[in-house]
Motif scaffolding. Sequence first.
Motif, short mmCIF file in Angstrom:
data_model
loop_
_atom_site.label_atom_id
_atom_site.label_comp_id
_atom_site.label_asym_id
_atom_site.label_seq_id
_atom_site.Cartn_x
_atom_site.Cartn_y
_atom_site.Cartn_z
N VAL A 122 0.83 -1.21 0.00
CA VAL A 122 0.00 0.00 0.00
C VAL A 122 0.86 1.25 0.00
O VAL A 122 0.66 2.19 -0.78
CB VAL A 122 -0.94 -0.01 1.24
CG1 VAL A 122 -1.65 1.29 1.38
CG2 VAL A 122 -1.92 -1.16 1.13
N VAL A 123 1.84 1.26 0.90
CA VAL A 123 2.74 2.41 1.00
C VAL A 123 3.43 2.65 -0.34
O VAL A 123 3.58 3.79 -0.78
CB VAL A 123 3.78 2.17 2.11
CG1 VAL A 123 4.98 3.05 1.94
CG2 VAL A 123 3.17 2.39 3.46
N ILE A 164 -1.34 6.68 17.48
CA ILE A 164 -2.51 6.30 16.68
C ILE A 164 -3.15 5.04 17.24
O ILE A 164 -4.37 4.98 17.44
CB ILE A 164 -2.11 6.07 15.21
CG1 ILE A 164 -1.62 7.38 14.59
CG2 ILE A 164 -3.29 5.52 14.42
CD1 ILE A 164 -1.17 7.24 13.16
N MET A 165 -2.33 4.05 17.51
CA MET A 165 -2.88 2.80 18.00
C MET A 165 -3.58 3.01 19.33
O MET A 165 -4.65 2.46 19.58
CB MET A 165 -1.77 1.75 18.17
CG MET A 165 -1.15 1.24 16.89
SD MET A 165 -2.34 0.51 15.75
CE MET A 165 -2.76 -0.98 16.62
N ILE A 173 -12.88 0.51 13.57
CA ILE A 173 -11.77 -0.07 12.81
C ILE A 173 -10.78 -0.75 13.75
O ILE A 173 -10.23 -1.79 13.44
CB ILE A 173 -11.04 1.03 12.02
CG1 ILE A 173 -12.01 1.75 11.10
CG2 ILE A 173 -9.90 0.43 11.22
CD1 ILE A 173 -11.37 2.79 10.23
N GLY A 174 -10.59 -0.10 14.86
CA GLY A 174 -9.61 -0.62 15.78
C GLY A 174 -9.95 -2.00 16.30
O GLY A 174 -9.10 -2.74 16.75
N MET A 183 -3.64 -1.20 12.37
CA MET A 183 -2.19 -1.14 12.24
C MET A 183 -1.78 -0.97 10.79
O MET A 183 -0.87 -0.19 10.47
CB MET A 183 -1.55 -2.40 12.83
CG MET A 183 -0.14 -2.16 13.28
SD MET A 183 0.65 -3.60 13.97
CE MET A 183 0.12 -3.51 15.63
N PHE A 184 -2.46 -1.69 9.88
CA PHE A 184 -2.16 -1.49 8.46
C PHE A 184 -2.28 -0.01 8.12
O PHE A 184 -1.39 0.59 7.53
CB PHE A 184 -3.18 -2.24 7.58
CG PHE A 184 -2.93 -3.70 7.48
CD1 PHE A 184 -3.93 -4.54 7.01
CD2 PHE A 184 -1.72 -4.26 7.84
CE1 PHE A 184 -3.70 -5.90 6.90
CE2 PHE A 184 -1.49 -5.61 7.74
CZ PHE A 184 -2.50 -6.44 7.26
N LEU A 185 -3.44 0.56 8.48
CA LEU A 185 -3.69 1.95 8.15
C LEU A 185 -2.66 2.87 8.78
O LEU A 185 -2.12 3.76 8.13
CB LEU A 185 -5.10 2.36 8.62
CG LEU A 185 -6.24 1.79 7.79
CD1 LEU A 185 -7.57 2.11 8.43
CD2 LEU A 185 -6.18 2.39 6.39
#
Lengths: 319, 372, 316
Positions: A122-123, A164-165, A173-174, A183-185
Amino acid sequence: MATVTTPVGTQQRSADLNVLRAKQRSLWVDAWNRLRRNKAAMVGLVIVALACLIAATAQWIAPYDPFDQTPSNNLREPIWGNQQYVDPAHPFGTDTLGRDILSRLIYSSRISILIGFVPAGVVFLIGVTIGMIAGYAGGRTDNILMRFTDAIYAFPDLLFLIIIMTSLRETGIGQLVGGLLLMFLAIAVVNWIGVARLTRGQVLSLKEREFVEAARATGATPARIMTKHLFPNALAPLIVQTAFAVPTYILYEAGLSFLGVGIRPPIPTWGSMLNEGFLVFSTTPWPVLLPSFCISIIMLAFTFIGDGLRDALDPRMKL
Amino acid sequence: MAQNLLEVQDLYTQFFTRDGVVRAVDGVSFHVEAGETLGIVGESGCGKSVTALSLMRLIPQPPGKIVKGSIMFDGADVLKMDDDEVRGIRGNNIAMIFQDPMTSLNPVLTISRQISEALELHLKMDKSEARKRTIELLDLVGIPSAKKRADDYPHQFSGGMRQRVMIAMALSCNPKLILADEPTTALDVTIQAQILDLLKNLAREFRTAFILITHDLGVVAGMTQRIHVMYGGKIVEKADTAELFANPKMPYTWGLLRSIPRLDEKRKAKLVPIEGLPPDLIAPPPGCRFEPRCQYRRDICHEKEPPLEHIPNSKPDHEARCWGTQEGGWLVDTDWRKEIGDMAVLEVIKQEVAQLPPEPKPGDVPPPPAAI
Amino acid sequence: MGQYVIRRVLLLIPTLLLVALITFVLALSAPGSPFDKNPDKPLSEEDQARLNEIYGLNKPIYEQFAIYIANAAKLDFGVSIVRHRPVVEIIGDGLPKSAQLGVQAMLVGLLIALPLGIVSALKQNSIIDYISVGVATIGTTIPSFVIGILLIYIFGVSLHWLPFVGWGESCGPIPSCEIRKMILPTFILALAPAGYLTRITRASMLEAIRQDFVRTARSKGLGEGAVIVGHALRNALIPVVTIIGPATAGLIVGTFFIEYIFSIPGSGREYIRAINSRDYPVIMGTTLLYAFFIAGANLLVDVAYGLVDPRIKVGK
């Protein structure tokens, strides 16, 4: 003493002309050959392939269900450990809740492989796209991107990830997959910048080259120029960067889970196994040591691959 | 007869690489008298720079090695000296001027420091003496406001000025011999002329011997007394300067002279470049090294290597390495300006080059990546 | 040069604001009220409303943010929800220990990396070279907490050589215990910076000795020592200086893990506690402070780089 001989016939004698010229091959084939010669990289590839295999076939090779708790049978030693506490049914021992460690180790590889490759992909997509556009368009677009990224570039990724986490754990989502999607995001959001900047740098230097001018002269659209000309030539350092990104992400997960803000139990990950195992470290070290070995080995494997790729794609880079 | 300042005999310098042994300098002999300027001319890769580096034993030890020969400087064999003795000579009796002044000067040290280093080391000057001398030197080579500029860094100078600094550095300990390796190649044409003038004047004033290495015949024309032409790791022609231009005796030299545009030529006269590519120094051909590109070639050229010998119809110390122009050869009476050789052979050469696999285009090579 | 420094200092402000903004927004996005942390004693509606009023949680976000920033500038980061003490105090208690740990680790790292990197570049393919590559690989590949745990097990539990709980505290009558307690944490924290510093030093040195000006120095007759130290090294160390900035950032993050493992009462451990208990005032305050330190370290490094490299110091 020279004698007069007849003039030379018109035979072809290309062997006399520069033989070294003949040794030029396609660059990618060349790189692949160089990579193959790198034993460490090859070993790394085998290990990673093995890990992927284990992750894919976890359901069939793991002796137990990793979520299966038997609290009465907890903290069993592995077969080589303190014989008093060994339970032969669990060759690698059990953790604090009586779950089979071997099975948990096997299933954890899934998370690690996923967290390594998915965000990297993705990145890569996001970063390359934005970087290319910024680099090619130049001017204001480029400037805005650089200003924005300059500010946060030096900031440690892990810090952002932690925040963020922590904040978004309890959101919708979490909750998914114990926080894996989050975590992906998070990783994607934090890391696209590095890829974008590298791409932009590459594009900036490439777009002045003659082959780009030539492409423009033949009427190629910017999109075509970017995809068919700029992208393949910018690829090499991007590959190396991505190759090093994968183990970095695995490390993030391990670290975050270790601190308690990563993937939530009961989903098994090497990081959270470390977290749980650490609490009983003084009783038995194996719940901590075993996932440690797994993490170390996979990290080394990826690092060797990354180093090998870097050497193969540009031996001039000595870092 | 006075002993020559520099006497090189049978020098062989090789590089041991993964692809094989590169015979960069393959049997080179020449001499330089005190105070004279010798020009060594040849294209990239012919071994001229390696020759110069060998003279000062600056060849990086792996992978390079001077495998054979003698270099007599002022009566002593440089190749037999130990490390300390060699260092005593470097910068002191023999000095070198390198091609690219930007990379050849240390960017983080002032030029004053870089020039004083040699002075303090060889002439045992103390700091103030060295500084005085440094400023004198900078003045000598034409750096304006030398006193102020002495404490500047290399990046604060223009290309021509930097090369002057390098010249000042080379001159600092009054060496008997200066090796100038392509001193003007990296500079603009107008600056080139200035630098060459400077070198000529310095040579005259201080009676320093020079070896001027270049690929540009125009540079050596006005500067040298004698010229040696190198090709494929060997010297292929030796002559006095005027003699070489007036009466060259080797097809390679003819090729070089033909590829220079001349003001006095008719507009329609075509430039005739030398077709083909330089030889592979790892596996050089058994015959003449220039033979694959020579349009005057014959069978013997392919089979045996010609020795460097005196040739008929020329001055006494004019030598060339060519079967055709040597005694009894087929080129002895050829007027090279009119007879361009067998055009059919020229076509064959062109075709052979076309048959080779294509060189990687600039677009194919991934550019060096930014730091990760 | 002065201009450059001023510009960079000014750049600090938007950077910190951006970080504060992101942290703030995220903190507020966390579902649930910051007060219902204790499921055993849920707050009544009125109590929540009252607390919201006191803490200004009813105001619009940008106002809250503005207030927060204004206070932060005065080093008032609010009060910890869990510990009921001002955030500044909590951080202030732990900071000296973390700073000590960090500085020690950086020094140890440099002490290992510089000689190793330099010598290995000069003697390629020697034993030193292999060791340096090994250090670089281990330091940059295997996470500090993994090595930490391994080493604790070997030296602390199995061999009982190095005590590891508590930091700088005595173990009763046993002398030098305070120092010995610091050995493992410092060393383990130093491994990561030692790893990439070794790598950078080695690469930089390798590049430096291949430069043309080294050949020029040799051609002047300088001895190997003068060439290596006076010419090559001075250039090689420049990139190393620039790495110290990012290395500091890495160190700060490293302290979280090390303090957690070794139970060192530093600000890192506080941070982890705050994270696990959703103590947002502490989280935000600490994040901002760390951001400030990291940005400051980067700034210092950039300035140092400007001083050390004359191409920047005396610009054209």
